[in-house]
Design an enzyme around this catalytic site. Sequence first.
Site, short mmCIF file in Angstrom:
data_model
loop_
_atom_site.label_atom_id
_atom_site.label_comp_id
_atom_site.label_asym_id
_atom_site.label_seq_id
_atom_site.Cartn_x
_atom_site.Cartn_y
_atom_site.Cartn_z
CD GLU A 159 -2.82 1.41 0.39
OE1 GLU A 159 -2.42 1.48 -0.79
OE2 GLU A 159 -4.00 1.64 0.71
CG ASP A 160 -0.99 4.78 -1.47
OD1 ASP A 160 -1.61 4.21 -0.54
OD2 ASP A 160 -1.55 5.52 -2.29
NE ARG A 169 -4.22 7.87 -9.02
CZ ARG A 169 -4.69 7.55 -7.81
NH1 ARG A 169 -3.86 7.29 -6.84
NH2 ARG A 169 -6.00 7.53 -7.60
CG ASP A 219 -4.92 9.60 6.35
OD1 ASP A 219 -4.44 10.09 7.38
OD2 ASP A 219 -5.72 10.21 5.62
CG PHE A 233 -3.61 16.21 0.56
CD1 PHE A 233 -4.28 14.99 0.63
CD2 PHE A 233 -3.49 16.81 -0.68
CE1 PHE A 233 -4.81 14.39 -0.51
CE2 PHE A 233 -4.02 16.23 -1.82
CZ PHE A 233 -4.68 15.02 -1.73
P1 IMP Z 1 -6.92 5.39 5.03
O1 IMP Z 1 -8.02 4.43 4.72
O2 IMP Z 1 -7.45 6.64 5.67
O3 IMP Z 1 -5.78 4.79 5.81
O4 IMP Z 1 -6.36 5.93 3.68
C1 IMP Z 1 -5.69 5.19 2.84
C2 IMP Z 1 -5.85 5.68 1.42
O5 IMP Z 1 -6.15 7.06 1.32
C3 IMP Z 1 -4.54 5.49 0.72
O6 IMP Z 1 -4.50 4.27 0.07
C4 IMP Z 1 -4.44 6.65 -0.22
O7 IMP Z 1 -4.93 6.26 -1.48
C5 IMP Z 1 -5.35 7.70 0.36
N1 IMP Z 1 -4.55 8.77 1.03
C6 IMP Z 1 -4.25 8.89 2.33
N2 IMP Z 1 -3.49 9.97 2.58
C7 IMP Z 1 -3.31 10.57 1.38
C8 IMP Z 1 -2.58 11.74 0.97
O8 IMP Z 1 -1.93 12.45 1.74
N3 IMP Z 1 -2.63 12.04 -0.37
C9 IMP Z 1 -3.32 11.27 -1.26
N4 IMP Z 1 -3.99 10.16 -0.92
C10 IMP Z 1 -3.98 9.81 0.40
MG MG Z 2 -4.29 3.86 -1.90
#
Ligand code: IMP
Ligand code: MG
Length: 188
Positions: free
Chosen positions: A96-97, A164, A100, A151
């Site tokens: 995963e990237d 991207r 958050d 962000f």
């Molecule tokens: P989570 O479910 O809140 O942990 O978010 C995970 C997903 O939100 C990641 O796979 C990203 O695609 C997206 N995401 C979270 N933070 C960022 C950011 O700072 N920039 C762009 N996409 C984000």
């Molecule tokens: Mg993602």
Amino acid sequence: MTNEVIFSKEQLDEIISDVADKLNARFENQTSIPVFISVLKGAEPFFNDLIKKCHFEMKIDFIQVSSYSGTSSTGVIHLKKDITEDIKGKDIYIVEDIIDTGLTLNYLKQYIQLHYQPRSITIVCLVDKKPLRKVDLTADIVGVTLAQNKFLVGYGFDYNEIGRNYDYIFVPTKKQLETWDKLLNSDK
Ligand code: IMP
Ligand code: MG
């Protein structure tokens, strides 16, 4: 105002080499074939660079979920594309990237466990963004930890699907976001 660069191309290369080193060490005496799953679309640049630095045998697959809109997570996860490999009883690496809130990976882990019963699930993530964590989720292998809630755009990270393709990670300026909004509006 110029972009605030968070991780340059060179820094990313080093971070990814470190992650690959950890994986290569795990598979030094390889006895089974793991399946590496890229979480589309954000993890793609990381996934592609990472697997090229891995010197063991693996299968790859792709899964797609969405939860983000604009600059924040909606918290509602949608499965958009499922895997196609048979992963029952296999060792799975979810790549995963970013983590958050943790909701996406939490959902993915549960979904994969429930539907496919792999032998193990290991989470590999490029950036661990700590401040907005909503569920108790930790990655097994982390590239870098970010203590501030920024962000990010670039190297897979997007703002409404754009940005991207940059080869570094940055925080877009207000002006840049306005320009992108205009472009996105004219693209409708
Ligand atoms: P989570 O479910 O809140 O942990 O978010 C995970 C997903 O939100 C990641 O796979 C990203 O695609 C997206 N995401 C979270 N933070 C960022 C950011 O700072 N920039 C762009 N996409 C984000
Ligand atoms: Mg993602």
